[in-house]
Structure formats: C-alpha cells, structure tokens
Scaffold this active site. Sequence first.
Site, PDB file in Angstrom:
ATOM      1  N   ALA A  65       3.002  -2.626  11.515  1.00 54.01           N
ATOM      2  CA  ALA A  65       2.952  -2.249  12.924  1.00 54.01           C
ATOM      3  C   ALA A  65       2.328  -3.409  13.701  1.00 54.01           C
ATOM      4  O   ALA A  65       1.564  -4.199  13.142  1.00 54.01           O
ATOM      5  CB  ALA A  65       2.132  -0.985  13.091  1.00 54.01           C
ATOM      6  N   GLY A 108       3.279  -1.128   7.662  1.00 54.12           N
ATOM      7  CA  GLY A 108       4.442  -0.335   8.067  1.00 54.12           C
ATOM      8  C   GLY A 108       5.758  -0.942   7.593  1.00 54.12           C
ATOM      9  O   GLY A 108       6.748  -0.232   7.449  1.00 54.12           O
ATOM     10  N   GLU A 111       6.072   0.279   4.116  1.00 55.11           N
ATOM     11  CA  GLU A 111       6.339   1.727   4.205  1.00 55.11           C
ATOM     12  C   GLU A 111       7.764   1.997   4.675  1.00 55.11           C
ATOM     13  O   GLU A 111       8.401   2.953   4.223  1.00 55.11           O
ATOM     14  CB  GLU A 111       5.336   2.382   5.161  1.00 55.11           C
ATOM     15  N   GLU A 131      -3.735  -2.452   5.342  1.00 49.43           N
ATOM     16  CA  GLU A 131      -4.395  -1.757   6.458  1.00 49.43           C
ATOM     17  C   GLU A 131      -5.916  -1.716   6.315  1.00 49.43           C
ATOM     18  O   GLU A 131      -6.646  -1.773   7.289  1.00 49.43           O
ATOM     19  CB  GLU A 131      -3.860  -0.316   6.590  1.00 49.43           C
TER      20      GLU A 131
END
Length: 257
Positions: A65, A108, A111, A131
């Site tokens: 992200a 992300g 993911e 993260e």
Amino acid sequence: MAYTTILTEVRERVGLVTLNRPQAMNAFNTLMLTELFEALTEFDANPAIGAMVVTGNEKAFAAGADIKEMAEATPFQMIQQGRVELWDRVRNLKKPVIAAVSGWALGGGCEFALSCDLIVASETAKFGQPEITIGIIPGGGGTQRLARLLGKPLAMEMILNSRTLTAQEALQFGMINRLTPVAEYLNEALKLAAEIAARAPLAIRMAKDSVNAAFETTLTEGLKTEKRNFYPLFSTDDQKEGMQAFIEKRKPNWTGK
Ligand code: CO8
C-alpha cells in the site's frame, strides 16, 4: 476506459492488467486500487475473456500500500475508504486471475499476489510482509493466507520479523506455481492464462469456487460445495460437448453454455 495508473490489454481470451506506478515501485494508492479493480471487474464481465493476468514491471510487482498516502490516516478514514476490503475481491471474481511477479511483492503487493488464483514468478521475485517495520500488521489477508499456505512457523517469521522469501524459496514452500528467468515470466503467465481461458468457462468458474471453498470451511461443508458445483455442470452444453468429443476422439468446441 482510459486509466492513468494501470495499462490494460486484451490478448485473445486473456485480459492483462499492468500496474504502472514505476516511480513508486507500484505501491497501491487509492487511484491505482480503484482502477485495478474496475479493470478486473470489467474483464470478469466480458464473455470474450476467460482468464486474467496482473503484472507489474521487472523491478517491482507492487511494494505494498502507498505509505505516503496512509501515513496520516486515522482508523476512521481507513475504514471509510474500505481499501483493505478490496483485496478479498479477487477471490469473488468468477474467472481465474494469475499474478505474474518479478522483483518486489511486499505488503499489500504480496497479499494481492496471494489472493490471486495462481502465481508465476521470475527468479528475481521477492515476497514479504514488512508491515511490522512501519508499525502495523498486514491488513490485506497476509496473516491468514500465509498461515494457511505456509504454516505457522514461516508465516510468523515473515510477519513478526519481516523475513523475505526468494522466488526459489516460494517455489520450494508451495507458494507459487512456476518460476522462470526474468525474460520469460510474463509470457509464461500469459501462456498459462491462455490455456485456462481455452477451457470450458462454466467448469472453470465452478472449479475456482470449489477450490476456494477448501480454505473457508470444514471438509464436510467443502465436499458439499463441490457437489453443488459438480451436478449443475451436467445441465450444460459444454459437458455434453466435452464428453462427446472425448468419445469421438476430437477436440471439444466450447460454447460457454
Ligand atoms: N509506498 C509509497 N512509496 C513507496 C513504497 C510504498 N509502499 N515503496 C516504495 N516507494 C517509493 C519510495 O518512497 C521511493 O520514492 P522516492 O523516489 O520519491 O523517494 C520509490 O518508491 C523508490 O523506492 P526506493 O528508493 O525505496 O527503492 P529501493 O530499490 O531502495 O527499495 C523497496 C525498494 C525495498 C521496495 C523499498 O522501497 C521498500 O521497502 N518499500 C516499502 C515496502 C513496504 O513497507 N510495504 C508495506 C506497505 S504497508 C502495506 O502494504 C499494508 C497493506 C494493508 C492492506 C491495504 C490497506 C490499504
């Protein structure tokens, strides 16, 4: 549709989305996420397309992200934007999605690749959930998908201590389907997508749904889902055609009906 953060292309029965924010290592900002899911939804609804491929560039599939966009966010804003929920949408697309990964697949980005149905990676691909190094945890499914896929020890190490997996390790641990030289990963993913896109579309849809059910439920419930998806296929033209073609020793001609 004109997009600014992604490129889209249709190659015969395959829809290709290329993440295109190279200046930010393809970090997912709101616009890129919106455009990505718009494009995938459009491909999913198009009967001329049978499978999709999402890729980045050689250096980065996606570095997660967009940290710069999230840095000042409040919990309320994060919930209101609902960006995290988008990661789960790939699972609900009817058609298979292949991630073609080279370079970084972090946060992300990792993911997103995990939420795709298949992963083809180049030998430079690196998968990780960093993260924890920026004071958060994975929010796009990483804690659940990695634990299911790799088991607790490795998932814990990746999430608690930011361990990155090389492409070779990802192959060894069963996280990816294929590993290729850098020059070939996209072609390999497109070839795999084309093969899947050439199969009976309704059976492909039921197959994706059935395998995904295995991660949701008990074996008994999963087997019920499989049966619910299996029996209706006997009402399709493609089942009749597929079996007749086998008997007549010829290639089936699928109509998607
Ligand atoms: N967000 C924003 N910008 C980024 C990101 C990112 N995730 N990653 C890289 N960039 C930018 C850099 O800031 C840099 O920009 P600038 O040139 O303006 O300084 C540019 O991309 C190039 O990056 P680097 O100079 O850092 O390139 P390196 O080759 O040195 O390093 C790395 C590449 C290793 C990929 C490094 O950039 C990195 O560590 N990036 C961050 C990875 C990360 O922590 N990802 C997790 C983000 S959090 C997340 O994904 C949570 C998901 C939760 C679900 C979704 C909720 C919305």
